[in-house]
Design a protein around this motif. Structure first.
Motif, short mmCIF file in Angstrom:
data_model
loop_
_atom_site.label_atom_id
_atom_site.label_comp_id
_atom_site.label_asym_id
_atom_site.label_seq_id
_atom_site.Cartn_x
_atom_site.Cartn_y
_atom_site.Cartn_z
N ALA A 1 0.84 -1.21 0.00
CA ALA A 1 0.00 0.00 0.00
C ALA A 1 0.87 1.26 0.00
O ALA A 1 0.51 2.26 -0.62
N THR A 2 2.02 1.20 0.69
CA THR A 2 2.90 2.37 0.76
C THR A 2 3.36 2.79 -0.63
O THR A 2 3.33 3.98 -0.98
N LEU A 3 3.75 1.81 -1.44
CA LEU A 3 4.24 2.13 -2.79
C LEU A 3 3.18 2.91 -3.56
O LEU A 3 3.46 3.94 -4.18
N VAL A 4 1.95 2.41 -3.52
CA VAL A 4 0.87 3.05 -4.28
C VAL A 4 0.55 4.43 -3.69
O VAL A 4 0.34 5.39 -4.43
N ILE A 5 0.54 4.52 -2.36
CA ILE A 5 0.17 5.79 -1.73
C ILE A 5 1.22 6.86 -2.02
O ILE A 5 0.89 8.02 -2.21
N ILE A 6 2.50 6.48 -2.10
CA ILE A 6 3.53 7.47 -2.41
C ILE A 6 3.31 8.07 -3.80
O ILE A 6 3.59 9.24 -4.04
N THR A 7 2.74 7.30 -4.73
CA THR A 7 2.48 7.86 -6.07
C THR A 7 1.28 8.80 -6.05
O THR A 7 0.92 9.38 -7.06
N GLY A 8 0.65 8.94 -4.88
CA GLY A 8 -0.53 9.79 -4.79
C GLY A 8 -1.81 9.00 -5.01
O GLY A 8 -2.88 9.59 -5.11
N GLY A 9 -1.71 7.69 -5.11
CA GLY A 9 -2.89 6.85 -5.31
C GLY A 9 -3.31 6.17 -4.01
O GLY A 9 -2.87 6.56 -2.93
N ILE A 10 -4.19 5.20 -4.13
CA ILE A 10 -4.61 4.41 -2.98
C ILE A 10 -4.97 3.04 -3.51
O ILE A 10 -5.39 2.92 -4.66
N ASP A 11 -4.77 2.00 -2.71
CA ASP A 11 -5.14 0.66 -3.17
C ASP A 11 -6.04 0.00 -2.14
O ASP A 11 -5.61 -0.40 -1.07
N LEU A 12 -7.33 -0.06 -2.47
CA LEU A 12 -8.30 -0.66 -1.55
C LEU A 12 -8.42 -2.16 -1.77
O LEU A 12 -9.13 -2.83 -1.04
N SER A 13 -7.71 -2.68 -2.77
CA SER A 13 -7.92 -4.09 -3.12
C SER A 13 -6.90 -5.02 -2.47
O SER A 13 -6.96 -6.23 -2.69
N VAL A 14 -5.98 -4.50 -1.65
CA VAL A 14 -4.91 -5.37 -1.15
C VAL A 14 -5.46 -6.53 -0.31
O VAL A 14 -4.94 -7.64 -0.36
N GLY A 15 -6.54 -6.29 0.46
CA GLY A 15 -7.08 -7.34 1.33
C GLY A 15 -7.66 -8.50 0.54
O GLY A 15 -7.28 -9.66 0.73
N THR A 16 -8.58 -8.20 -0.37
CA THR A 16 -9.22 -9.29 -1.11
C THR A 16 -8.29 -9.87 -2.17
O THR A 16 -8.41 -11.03 -2.53
N LEU A 17 -7.32 -9.06 -2.65
CA LEU A 17 -6.34 -9.60 -3.58
C LEU A 17 -5.48 -10.65 -2.87
O LEU A 17 -5.16 -11.70 -3.44
N MET A 18 -5.13 -10.34 -1.61
CA MET A 18 -4.36 -11.31 -0.83
C MET A 18 -5.10 -12.65 -0.80
O MET A 18 -4.52 -13.72 -1.04
N THR A 19 -6.41 -12.62 -0.51
CA THR A 19 -7.21 -13.84 -0.46
C THR A 19 -7.25 -14.52 -1.83
O THR A 19 -7.11 -15.73 -1.94
N PHE A 20 -7.41 -13.71 -2.86
CA PHE A 20 -7.49 -14.26 -4.21
C PHE A 20 -6.20 -15.00 -4.59
O PHE A 20 -6.24 -16.10 -5.15
N THR A 21 -5.04 -14.40 -4.24
CA THR A 21 -3.78 -15.08 -4.57
C THR A 21 -3.67 -16.38 -3.78
O THR A 21 -3.17 -17.39 -4.29
N ALA A 22 -4.17 -16.39 -2.52
CA ALA A 22 -4.13 -17.61 -1.71
C ALA A 22 -5.00 -18.68 -2.34
O ALA A 22 -4.62 -19.85 -2.44
N VAL A 23 -6.19 -18.27 -2.81
CA VAL A 23 -7.10 -19.22 -3.45
C VAL A 23 -6.47 -19.80 -4.71
O VAL A 23 -6.51 -21.01 -4.96
N GLY B 1 0.61 11.89 -1.28
CA GLY B 1 1.67 11.42 -2.17
C GLY B 1 2.97 12.18 -2.04
O GLY B 1 3.02 13.25 -1.44
N GLY B 2 4.03 11.60 -2.60
CA GLY B 2 5.31 12.28 -2.65
C GLY B 2 6.23 12.06 -1.47
O GLY B 2 7.42 12.31 -1.56
N ARG B 3 5.67 11.63 -0.34
CA ARG B 3 6.50 11.45 0.84
C ARG B 3 6.13 10.15 1.53
O ARG B 3 4.95 9.81 1.64
N GLY B 4 7.13 9.43 2.03
CA GLY B 4 6.86 8.22 2.77
C GLY B 4 8.07 7.32 2.83
O GLY B 4 8.99 7.46 2.03
N THR B 5 8.10 6.43 3.83
CA THR B 5 9.21 5.49 3.95
C THR B 5 8.68 4.12 4.33
O THR B 5 7.63 4.00 4.96
N ILE B 6 9.41 3.08 3.94
CA ILE B 6 9.06 1.71 4.31
C ILE B 6 9.30 1.51 5.81
O ILE B 6 8.50 0.87 6.49
#
Lengths: 335, 508
Positions: A68-90, A280-285
């Motif tokens: 999520a940090t990577l996407v948020i630094i670009t000024g975006g947001i990713d709401l799909s990380v939770g269900t994507l995680m499940t989808f990859t597990a499935v 966006g524009g600022r953030g660290t891991i």
């Protein structure tokens, strides 16, 4: 001429603020205070086993928060990380259990599925100009539905794949240093964090991450193909989510298709507590890692103090607001 | 000698606007070709076509005699065409070096960045610009002037053969402008062709070889800069004669003091500043960038706190701790950045004007009275001569000068007795400038006290009844306009506290 010494002083001061040092110190100090506070409140808190439990609890949310940090630094947001995680597990479950493929292919499938879905989200945002919030909200629901459809709404167990549970629960470190049996899931978290941190600070991809979040139009006018870089960042974030999918599937030794919703908000909360700017524009891991740890420590400590789970949620919400407020106050003073 | 660039019969249409009509332009190696025209004349549009940002709807373009149609910034860069944009286009969260070489970062294998090489390469460019700046400096910590210099360094890093400069000096002080002109001379001697857009007429005489004038999207003429008087250029630009002489100053020495500040201080930015403005008076506030002029204005307006000092309105001490309190005390501040702080550019002229005091247009049930808002908006459109098709036009579609008038209308609606104008004509063309000047004079004649902050010395000398000059946060002097010269103002503007010590150091 005479203005130069003045300006130099400004830039030295500016460096201190711009490095985000305060931001990290603030989050880190809160983490230490929490650790000390809970140790004083309960003797059970500072046990090695409890510390490892906290790290274990951080691993999934931590990896998701890094994506999520990577996407948020670009000024975006990713709401799909939770269900994507499940989808990859499935999908991993389908390949390993239903098709009976060997373990490495299952691992690759999980990560590739994540990367592919990230690629789609990125394309929706960059090429079709759908706002990230909407594009990933749509992806969140699509993936939740697909997980249920593909799995027939039943969990897929990994009993036929020996060693799959070791991805998260085994301990390579424990084999070398038996005194600190840190589980592999935590090791993976730190490896992902180190890799993401390196990518952000040392590679072209990372540079454009910050550049896009800072002033996308300026990057475009500099002759950079902003669309492709944005897609690349969403794809990388998706692949990292795939890693989180492997960790959680391994820990539960199953792919739970109903799981996933709500994880995205916890991930975003960790990112925000860690001082990454939602504009966006600022953030660290490192900040995100500390943010994820703060949340895990808080929940663990409150549980040890026998605070009801309902109240734990209330406290988490309050902490998020407090963290952002503290950051605002700091920034206002800085200016 | 073939032209570097030649453009013929260029056409460009935007929805509802015929932006360029059969425009021609050519550029020779080693010349500075000034492109002149009022805002909206089509200068920036033409240059955006040349640099690949817009596609042309008609006409031909040749680079080195070969047909060219750059379809993006990168394609233009490959043709050797670089542009310095009017609006700063930097990434604030990156360092100077990261900005300068964006898109062309020195790389190691696997997409890894070579940061030392990046910084070294940028340092080289800075040195050639005589710019004392650490390449690792974060852009957001720099003043607008220094950001402008980073932007220039960025354009030079492409080693362009054609360099388009759109208002490069808008934020620079005289010393920095001299440095820029030195760089331009150097580029000329290397055979680079430079297209120069500026609203500062004096600069055209200083550096341009030829001048091309556009008006309302049409080509007017191309002239030799050396043997064309400025008045002729201005006349061609606006299509009529513009008088630039200052009117007589009314005697305001007996009027009541409207605003007084005593010993105003805030950290190092503002140090012990005292002055007053009388009713009907225009006080010019001059100084170099970063001298603390805007900071003083922001303190008076309650946007920033102050450490010590007091503010008196009509002789009464007032405690102003927020812009809202300043407005209640009758003080208005028109920021230098209209788009950021002064206007909601996507909303209509009517909505923007009415926003200043919505309670005035709200019924008891909380419903807005559009008819009353329209009446008020129309009244100000007439009074200030705002050129707009109607009061429902979106503000972003107006020219800079007309946008500034909308901001002024907002403050007039709030009935402020003291108005502080921060760079009121920045980015505004000659014709609209004299209208703004006339407006400021009229506001003063109505008994308002006006403070004008401006970096343009001719503007300060033209408008002010008295001129206050600042340097490094201190007020270094107040001059009456009679007899005040640019040299005198510059002397005060550079009168630093430790000037004496420094000269000692350098002579040792």
């Amino acid at each position: 001429m005479t203005a130069i010494p003045n300006v130099n002083k400004q830039s030295a001061l500016g460096k201190l603020f711009a490095g985000g040092a305060f931001q990290k110190i603030l989050a880190f100090a809160s983490l230490i205070i929490l650790l000390i506070g809970f140790s004083l409140a309960s003797p059970n808190f500072m046990q090695t086993s409890n510390m490892i439990a906290i790290l274990q609890a951080t691993s999934v949310n931590g990896v998701l928060a890094i994506a999520a940090t990577l996407v948020i630094i670009t000024g975006g947001i990713d709401l799909s990380v939770g269900t994507l995680m499940t989808f990859t597990a499935v999908m991993t479950g389908v390949v390993l259990t239903n098709l009976g493929m060997p373990l490495p292919i299952g691992v690759v499938t999980g990560i590739a599925t994540g990367a592919f879905c990230g690629f789609i989200s990125g394309t929706l945002v960059a090429k079709m100009k759908i706002p990230p919030f909407i594009a990933t909200l749509g992806m969140m629901l699509i993936l939740k539905g697909l997980s249920l459809v593909i799995s027939g709404t039943r969990p897929i167990y990994f009993n036929d794949t020996p060693g799959f549970d070791l991805i998260s629960r085994g301990s390579l470190i424990g084999e070398v240093f038996p005194a600190v049996p840190i589980p592999n899931g935590v090791l993976i978290l730190f490896l992902v964090a180190a890799a993401a941190s390196y990518i952000l600070s040392r590679t072209v991809l990372g540079r454009y991450c910050f550049a896009l979040g800072s002033n996308e139009e300026a990057v475009r006018l500099s002759g950079v193909n902003t669309d492709n870089w944005k897609i690349a960042i969403y794809t990388l974030a998706g692949a990292i989510v795939g890693v989180a999918g492997l960790i959680i599937a391994s820990r539960l030794n199953s792919a739970q298709p109903a799981l996933g919703l709500g994880y995205e908000l916890e991930a975003i909360a960790a990112v925000v507590i860690g001082g990454t700017s939602l504009s966006g524009g600022r953030g660290t891991i490192l900040g995100t890692l500390i943010g994820a740890l703060i949340m895990a420590v808080l929940l663990n400590g409150l549980r040890i103090l026998s605070v009801a789970q309902e109240w734990q949620t209330v406290v988490t919400g309050a902490i998020i607001i407090l963290a952002v407020y503290a950051d605002n106050v700091r920034r206002r003073k800085g200016n | 000698m073939t032209n570097l660039v030649e453009m013929r019969g260029i056409e460009k249409r935007f929805p509802g606007v015929h932006a360029l009509k059969n425009v021609q332009f050519d550029l020779r190696p080693g010349e500075v070709h000034a492109l002149m025209g009022e805002n909206g004349a089509g200068k920036s549009t033409l240059m955006k076509i040349m640099s690949g940002i817009y596609a042309r709807d008609g006409g031909d373009m040749f680079v080195d005699g070969k047909p060219a149609a750059p379809d993006g910034p990168r394609a233009a860069q490959n043709l050797g065409i670089g542009i310095i944009h009017q609006e700063l286009s930097l990434m604030n969260d990156l360092t100077a070096a990261q900005n300068v070489l964006i898109g062309r970062e020195p790389r190691r294998r696997f997409g890894r960045l070579d940061e030392p090489a990046l910084n070294a390469k940028t340092a080289e460019i800075f040195t050639s610009l005589n710019l004392a700046m650490d390449p690792r400096t974060m852009v957001s910590t720099q003043t607008i002037a220094r950001q402008q210099l980073i932007e220039i360094a960025k354009a030079l890093s492409y080693e362009p053969r054609v360099l388009i400069m759109d208002e490069p000096t808008a934020a620079l002080n005289d010393a920095e402008i001299r440095e820029l002109f030195r760089v331009i001379e150097k580029l000329k001697s290397e055979g680079v062709g430079i297209v120069y857009i500026s609203h500062r007429m004096d600069e055209i005489k200083r550096i341009a070889d030829r001048v091309t004038i556009l008006r309302d999207g049409a080509y007017i003429d191309t002239l030799q800069a050396a043997d064309t008087p400025l008045s002729k250029i201005i006349q061609l630009m606006v299509g009529r004669e513009v008088t630039q002489t200052a009117p007589d100053i009314p005697d305001t020495s007996d009027n009541a003091v409207a605003l007084e500040v005593r010993g105003l201080s805030r950290g190092k930015d503002v140090r012990d500043v005292s002055f007053n403005v009388r009713k009907g008076e225009i006080l010019g506030l001059s100084g170099l960038m970063g001298a603390g002029r805007t900071e003083v204005a922001r303190i008076i307006f309650g946007a920033d706190p102050h450490d010590t000092g007091e503010i008196l309105v009509s002789g009464q001490p007032v405690d102003i701790r927020s812009p809202q309190m300043a407005v209640q005390a009758g003080i208005g501040y028109l920021s230098e950045d209209r788009k950021h702080f002064g206007l909601a550019v996507d909303m209509t002229v009517r909505a923007n004007i009415a926003m200043a005091d919505l309670t005035q247009f709200t019924s008891r049930t909380g419903v807005l009275d559009e008819a009353a808002m329209k009446r008020t908006a129309d009244q100000y459109i007439n009074q200030l001569g705002i050129r707009t098709p109607s009061d429902t036009q979106e503000v972003r579609l107006l020219s800079g000068g007309n946008q500034q008038k909308v901001v002024i209308a907002k403050w007039l609606l709030r009935d402020c007795d003291v108005l502080i104008f921060d760079e009121p004509t920045r980015g505004i063309d000659v014709g609209a400038k004299s209208e703004i000047y006339a407006l400021l004079e009229e506001l003063a004649a109505q008994g308002r006290a006006i403070i004008v902050i401006s970096s343009e010395l001719p503007e300060i000398l033209r408008l002010s009844h008295r001129i206050a000059v600042m340097c490094e946060g201190r007020l270094t002097g107040i001059l009456p306009r009679e007899g005040a010269t640019q040299e005198e103002i510059m002397k005060l503007a550079t009168q630093t506290e430790n000037l004496a010590d420094k000269t000692k150091e350098t002579t040792q």
